[in-house]
Design an enzyme around this catalytic site. Structure first.
Site, PDB file in Angstrom:
ATOM      1  N   GLU A 127      -3.686   2.113  -7.186  1.00 14.02           N
ATOM      2  CA  GLU A 127      -4.085   3.256  -6.370  1.00 14.02           C
ATOM      3  C   GLU A 127      -3.125   4.414  -6.616  1.00 14.02           C
ATOM      4  O   GLU A 127      -2.048   4.471  -6.014  1.00 14.02           O
ATOM      5  CB  GLU A 127      -4.037   2.883  -4.883  1.00 14.02           C
ATOM      6  N   HIS A 134       0.837  -1.202   0.000  1.00 18.31           N
ATOM      7  CA  HIS A 134       0.000   0.000   0.000  1.00 18.31           C
ATOM      8  C   HIS A 134       0.872   1.252   0.000  1.00 18.31           C
ATOM      9  O   HIS A 134       1.952   1.281   0.583  1.00 18.31           O
ATOM     10  CB  HIS A 134      -0.925   0.001   1.216  1.00 18.31           C
TER      11      HIS A 134
END
Length: 235
Positions: free
Chosen positions: A159, A90
């Site tokens: 993302e 992430h």
């Protein structure tokens, strides 16, 4: 069947997470065929029962069973609750906490060997995005270094860093272009994340080569998250 995932990050307590998961599971028993994932904080990990089509995952873990790594948890802590799903790579782990690709790849390999479902996150910062699509793809490809893209339990989440927690989402054209390009490299499911919310999730998940969404702050209210699942269940 879309994949819809909620990342609580540093939000919700053990008590509020349990209530959220209970309400969500009740809904999923009769109302949805989506594959749904929830990633609570460390302190809210538990062996939840009767989860229907709901999978609980860890936001992070260190690539070890046990050890002397202060502030981390290992596989033994996840196995206690029968958790076999994890987020890796992430942007906040990479750009805020300084995880390098070498360590991320080591983590990936470790949990791959344990048979975990891995949602592997990639994304570019604003200064790369502003250089154009080719620069973006070159940057994203570096985040695939030493990652087994043929792993059967892999889900990739694109993302863009500049669209996470900023309220600024990529345009539909941006998302489509990057997802089309990534899908030439991988055959596994590809999610989009980055200021996904109730107002845009249906349009995003309806795009070609978008297999679902990884949602942050917009997922924190269970009623909103259920509405997002509702809005995508016919896709």
């Amino acid at each position: 069947m879309p994949i819809i995932a909620a990342n609580f990050k540093t939000n919700h307590t053990r008590k509020s997470s349990a209530k959220y998961i209970s309400l969500l599971s009740q809904y999923l028993r009769t109302n949805s065929t989506a594959r749904v994932y929830v990633f609570p904080s460390y302190t809210a990990l538990d062996e939840y029962e009767h989860l229907a089509n709901l999978h609980i995952g860890a936001q992070n873990a260190y690539p070890t069973q046990t050890g002397s790594i202060t502030g981390e948890i290992g596989a033994v802590h996840l196995e206690e609750f029968n958790i076999k799903t994890i987020l890796i790579g992430h942007s906040e782990r990479r750009h805020v906490l300084g995880e390098k690709q070498e360590h991320i790849a080591q983590k990936f390999e470790y949990f791959k060997n344990l048979g975990y479902k891995i949602i592997y996150c990639i994304g570019e910062p604003l200064e790369v995005k502003e250089q154009g699509l080719e620069a973006t793809l070159d940057y994203l490809n570096t985040q695939f270094e030493n990652i087994d893209l043929n792993y059967e339990h892999l889900i990739v989440a694109y993302e863009p860093v500049w669209a996470i927690g900023t309220g600024k989402s990529a345009t539909i054209e941006d998302i489509q272009a990057v997802h089309d390009a990534i899908k030439q490299t991988i055959k596994q499911p590809l999610l989009y994340g980055g200021s996904v919310n109730l107002g845009n999730i249906e349009k995003i998940c309806a795009l070609n080569n978008v297999d679902g969404a990884l949602i942050g702050s917009a997922s924190l209210e269970v009623e909103d998250f259920i509405k997002m699942i509702e809005n995508t269940k016919e896709l």
